[in-house]
Design a protein around this motif. Structure first.
Motif, PDB file in Angstrom:
ATOM      1  N   ARG A  88       0.862   8.621   2.601  1.00  0.00           N
ATOM      2  CA  ARG A  88      -0.075   7.635   2.069  1.00  0.00           C
ATOM      3  C   ARG A  88      -1.219   7.510   3.070  1.00  0.00           C
ATOM      4  O   ARG A  88      -1.001   7.445   4.276  1.00  0.00           O
ATOM      5  CB  ARG A  88       0.589   6.266   1.924  1.00  0.00           C
ATOM      6  N   ILE A  89      -2.417   7.464   2.547  1.00  0.00           N
ATOM      7  CA  ILE A  89      -3.598   7.319   3.400  1.00  0.00           C
ATOM      8  C   ILE A  89      -4.060   5.865   3.351  1.00  0.00           C
ATOM      9  O   ILE A  89      -4.423   5.355   2.282  1.00  0.00           O
ATOM     10  CB  ILE A  89      -4.733   8.253   2.939  1.00  0.00           C
ATOM     11  N   ILE A  90      -4.030   5.216   4.490  1.00  0.00           N
ATOM     12  CA  ILE A  90      -4.500   3.834   4.610  1.00  0.00           C
ATOM     13  C   ILE A  90      -5.789   3.851   5.419  1.00  0.00           C
ATOM     14  O   ILE A  90      -5.816   4.334   6.556  1.00  0.00           O
ATOM     15  CB  ILE A  90      -3.465   2.937   5.315  1.00  0.00           C
ATOM     16  N   ALA A  91      -6.872   3.345   4.819  1.00  0.00           N
ATOM     17  CA  ALA A  91      -8.176   3.375   5.485  1.00  0.00           C
ATOM     18  C   ALA A  91      -8.829   2.001   5.407  1.00  0.00           C
ATOM     19  O   ALA A  91      -8.557   1.224   4.482  1.00  0.00           O
ATOM     20  CB  ALA A  91      -9.078   4.424   4.833  1.00  0.00           C
ATOM     21  N   PRO A  92      -9.708   1.690   6.359  1.00  0.00           N
ATOM     22  CA  PRO A  92     -10.458   0.439   6.255  1.00  0.00           C
ATOM     23  C   PRO A  92     -11.560   0.570   5.206  1.00  0.00           C
ATOM     24  O   PRO A  92     -12.243   1.597   5.136  1.00  0.00           O
ATOM     25  CB  PRO A  92     -11.044   0.261   7.658  1.00  0.00           C
ATOM     26  N   LEU A  93     -11.689  -0.432   4.380  1.00  0.00           N
ATOM     27  CA  LEU A  93     -12.752  -0.468   3.371  1.00  0.00           C
ATOM     28  C   LEU A  93     -13.782  -1.495   3.820  1.00  0.00           C
ATOM     29  O   LEU A  93     -13.510  -2.699   3.848  1.00  0.00           O
ATOM     30  CB  LEU A  93     -12.181  -0.841   2.003  1.00  0.00           C
ATOM     31  N   LEU A  94     -14.968  -1.000   4.207  1.00  0.00           N
ATOM     32  CA  LEU A  94     -16.049  -1.866   4.673  1.00  0.00           C
ATOM     33  C   LEU A  94     -16.790  -2.371   3.456  1.00  0.00           C
ATOM     34  O   LEU A  94     -17.621  -1.679   2.864  1.00  0.00           O
ATOM     35  CB  LEU A  94     -16.988  -1.092   5.601  1.00  0.00           C
ATOM     36  N   GLY A  95     -16.464  -3.595   3.026  1.00  0.00           N
ATOM     37  CA  GLY A  95     -16.979  -4.125   1.774  1.00  0.00           C
ATOM     38  C   GLY A  95     -18.453  -4.456   1.820  1.00  0.00           C
ATOM     39  O   GLY A  95     -19.024  -4.742   2.876  1.00  0.00           O
ATOM     40  N   SER A  96     -19.074  -4.429   0.645  1.00  0.00           N
ATOM     41  CA  SER A  96     -20.491  -4.782   0.547  1.00  0.00           C
ATOM     42  C   SER A  96     -20.715  -6.262   0.834  1.00  0.00           C
ATOM     43  O   SER A  96     -21.847  -6.692   1.064  1.00  0.00           O
ATOM     44  CB  SER A  96     -21.008  -4.439  -0.861  1.00  0.00           C
ATOM     45  N   ASP A  97     -19.640  -7.058   0.828  1.00  0.00           N
ATOM     46  CA  ASP A  97     -19.742  -8.481   1.147  1.00  0.00           C
ATOM     47  C   ASP A  97     -19.522  -8.766   2.630  1.00  0.00           C
ATOM     48  O   ASP A  97     -19.464  -9.923   3.044  1.00  0.00           O
ATOM     49  CB  ASP A  97     -18.729  -9.268   0.308  1.00  0.00           C
ATOM     50  N   GLY A  98     -19.373  -7.704   3.437  1.00  0.00           N
ATOM     51  CA  GLY A  98     -19.201  -7.872   4.878  1.00  0.00           C
ATOM     52  C   GLY A  98     -17.758  -7.939   5.333  1.00  0.00           C
ATOM     53  O   GLY A  98     -17.497  -7.929   6.538  1.00  0.00           O
ATOM     54  N   ARG A  99     -16.825  -7.990   4.410  1.00  0.00           N
ATOM     55  CA  ARG A  99     -15.412  -8.033   4.786  1.00  0.00           C
ATOM     56  C   ARG A  99     -14.875  -6.621   4.974  1.00  0.00           C
ATOM     57  O   ARG A  99     -15.360  -5.668   4.365  1.00  0.00           O
ATOM     58  CB  ARG A  99     -14.595  -8.741   3.703  1.00  0.00           C
ATOM     59  N   THR A 100     -13.865  -6.487   5.818  1.00  0.00           N
ATOM     60  CA  THR A 100     -13.168  -5.213   5.983  1.00  0.00           C
ATOM     61  C   THR A 100     -11.716  -5.414   5.572  1.00  0.00           C
ATOM     62  O   THR A 100     -10.997  -6.212   6.174  1.00  0.00           O
ATOM     63  CB  THR A 100     -13.232  -4.716   7.436  1.00  0.00           C
ATOM     64  N   LEU A 101     -11.311  -4.688   4.536  1.00  0.00           N
ATOM     65  CA  LEU A 101      -9.949  -4.779   4.018  1.00  0.00           C
ATOM     66  C   LEU A 101      -9.240  -3.452   4.227  1.00  0.00           C
ATOM     67  O   LEU A 101      -9.861  -2.439   4.552  1.00  0.00           O
ATOM     68  CB  LEU A 101      -9.982  -5.115   2.518  1.00  0.00           C
ATOM     69  N   LEU A 102      -7.937  -3.454   4.036  1.00  0.00           N
ATOM     70  CA  LEU A 102      -7.178  -2.214   4.053  1.00  0.00           C
ATOM     71  C   LEU A 102      -7.132  -1.638   2.644  1.00  0.00           C
ATOM     72  O   LEU A 102      -6.931  -2.373   1.673  1.00  0.00           O
ATOM     73  CB  LEU A 102      -5.747  -2.472   4.532  1.00  0.00           C
ATOM     74  N   ALA A 103      -7.301  -0.329   2.542  1.00  0.00           N
ATOM     75  CA  ALA A 103      -7.228   0.347   1.253  1.00  0.00           C
ATOM     76  C   ALA A 103      -6.142   1.414   1.301  1.00  0.00           C
ATOM     77  O   ALA A 103      -6.168   2.296   2.166  1.00  0.00           O
ATOM     78  CB  ALA A 103      -8.570   0.982   0.892  1.00  0.00           C
ATOM     79  N   ASP A 104      -5.184   1.308   0.397  1.00  0.00           N
ATOM     80  CA  ASP A 104      -4.165   2.338   0.234  1.00  0.00           C
ATOM     81  C   ASP A 104      -4.724   3.334  -0.780  1.00  0.00           C
ATOM     82  O   ASP A 104      -4.771   3.063  -1.985  1.00  0.00           O
ATOM     83  CB  ASP A 104      -2.864   1.702  -0.273  1.00  0.00           C
ATOM     84  N   LEU A 105      -5.163   4.491  -0.280  1.00  0.00           N
ATOM     85  CA  LEU A 105      -5.850   5.465  -1.128  1.00  0.00           C
ATOM     86  C   LEU A 105      -4.893   6.364  -1.890  1.00  0.00           C
ATOM     87  O   LEU A 105      -5.328   7.135  -2.746  1.00  0.00           O
ATOM     88  CB  LEU A 105      -6.792   6.322  -0.275  1.00  0.00           C
ATOM     89  N   GLY A 106      -3.606   6.294  -1.571  1.00  0.00           N
ATOM     90  CA  GLY A 106      -2.640   7.110  -2.292  1.00  0.00           C
ATOM     91  C   GLY A 106      -2.137   8.279  -1.475  1.00  0.00           C
ATOM     92  O   GLY A 106      -2.208   8.290  -0.237  1.00  0.00           O
ATOM     93  N   TRP A 107      -1.659   9.290  -2.188  1.00  0.00           N
ATOM     94  CA  TRP A 107      -0.895  10.398  -1.607  1.00  0.00           C
ATOM     95  C   TRP A 107      -1.771  11.603  -1.301  1.00  0.00           C
ATOM     96  O   TRP A 107      -2.699  11.934  -2.039  1.00  0.00           O
ATOM     97  CB  TRP A 107       0.175  10.806  -2.604  1.00  0.00           C
ATOM     98  N   THR A 108      -1.456  12.264  -0.188  1.00  0.00           N
ATOM     99  CA  THR A 108      -2.003  13.581   0.107  1.00  0.00           C
ATOM    100  C   THR A 108      -0.878  14.454   0.648  1.00  0.00           C
ATOM    101  O   THR A 108       0.093  13.941   1.217  1.00  0.00           O
ATOM    102  CB  THR A 108      -3.162  13.510   1.113  1.00  0.00           C
ATOM    103  N   ALA A 109      -1.000  15.746   0.440  1.00  0.00           N
ATOM    104  CA  ALA A 109       0.048  16.674   0.868  1.00  0.00           C
ATOM    105  C   ALA A 109       0.149  16.703   2.393  1.00  0.00           C
ATOM    106  O   ALA A 109      -0.815  16.401   3.113  1.00  0.00           O
ATOM    107  CB  ALA A 109      -0.236  18.075   0.333  1.00  0.00           C
ATOM    108  N   THR A 110       1.308  17.083   2.862  1.00  0.00           N
ATOM    109  CA  THR A 110       1.536  17.156   4.304  1.00  0.00           C
ATOM    110  C   THR A 110       0.508  18.055   4.987  1.00  0.00           C
ATOM    111  O   THR A 110      -0.009  17.725   6.064  1.00  0.00           O
ATOM    112  CB  THR A 110       2.957  17.683   4.591  1.00  0.00           C
TER     113      THR A 110
END
Length: 223
Positions: A88-110
Motif C-alpha cells: 500500500r502506498i501512503i503519501a501526504p496529500l497537500l490540500g488546496s485548503d492548506g491542510r496536509t492529510l494522509l492518502a492511501d493510494l492503494g496497491w502497487t506490485a513489489t
C-alpha cells in the motif's frame, strides 16, 4: 434416582447449549445490521473533510479532497487474493485548503515499490478511516527500507508531517498515481456468528443424544 439425575443433567446441558446458539443468532443479526449501516455510509455522497475529524464519528465518511501528492511515501506490506503481494502506498496529500492529510493510494506490485509516481494535481474520492491493525504481534516498521507492517495513522502522520487523518482512495481525477485503489469495504469485518450458532446447536443435539443413550442404558440395567 439415577434416571432423575440423567434427565436433569440432560435438560440443563441442552438448555445451556441452546441458549448459547440463540445468543449467537442474535449476535449475527446485530453484526449484519452494523455491516449494513457501514455499507450504506460508505456509499453516501462525498463531502469535504471535516475540520476536526473524529475517529469514532467520522469513520468510513465519504470525502472528496483536492491537492498535490507529496514526494515522500510510506510503503505498507500487503497481500490481496486478487492482486497478490505488494505494498500500500501512503503519501501526504497537500490540500488546496492548506491542510496536509494522509492518502492511501492503494496497491502497487513489489517490483514497483520504489518506482517514482506522478505528483501532479489530483482529486481523490474515498473514505476516512483509522484502521485498527496494530497488535502485540505487529513488527516494528523497517524505517531504513521503508517497509511498514500496518497502517499506524498517528505514527505515519508524524513521519510525513500530516494530520492523523487517512483518506483511503476509491478513485482519482487528474493525476493518476499508477496504483490500484484498495477502497474501504466491509469484506474484512467478519460475521462468523452463524457458524458459531450451528456449532452450539450441534452440541445441543449431541448432548441430547448422549442423554438418551444414558437413559437407555440405565433402563436396560434396571430390567
Amino acid at each position: 434416582m439415577r434416571t432423575f439425575l440423567a434427565i436433569l443433567l440432560g435438560l440443563v446441558g441442552c438448555a445451556l447449549l441452546l441458549s448459547l446458539g440463540v445468543w449467537q443468532v442474535k449476535r449475527m443479526a446485530w453484526k449484519q445490521e452494523i455491516l449494513t449501516q457501514i455499507e450504506t455510509r460508505i456509499g453516501e455522497r462525498p463531502q469535504a473533510v471535516p475540520q476536526s475529524p473524529d475517529p469514532a464519528r467520522d469513520r468510513y465518511l465519504p470525502v472528496e479532497v483536492s491537492g498535490t501528492l507529496g514526494a515522500r511515501e510510506l510503503h505498507v506490506l500487503v497481500s490481496t487474493r486478487e492482486l497478490g503481494a505488494g505494498y500500500r502506498i501512503i503519501a501526504p496529500l497537500l490540500g488546496s485548503d492548506g491542510r496536509t492529510l494522509l492518502a492511501d493510494l492503494g496497491w502497487t506490485a513489489t517490483a514497483s515499490k520504489d518506482t517514482p509516481r506522478p505528483r501532479g494535481p489530483v482529486t481523490i474520492t474515498g473514505n476516512l478511516h483509522w484502521p485498527q491493525e496494530i497488535d502485540g504481534f505487529t513488527p516494528e516498521p523497517q524505517i531504513d527500507d521503508n517497509i511498514w507492517f500496518a497502517r499506524d495513522v498517528p505514527r505515519m502522520a508524524a513521519a510525513l508531517g500530516a494530520e492523523p487523518v487517512l483518506v483511503i482512495a476509491r478513485s482519482f481525477e487528474g493525476t493518476d498515481p499508477g496504483t490500484v485503489p484498495l477502497p474501504v469495504t466491509t469484506a474484512g469485518i467478519p460475521n462468523d456468528h452463524l457458524s458459531y450458532a450451528l456449532t452450539w446447536f450441534s452440541l445441543a443435539a449431541i448432548w441430547a443424544g448422549m442423554t438418551g443413550l444414558l437413559l437407555w442404558r440405565i433402563h436396560r440395567r434396571a430390567i
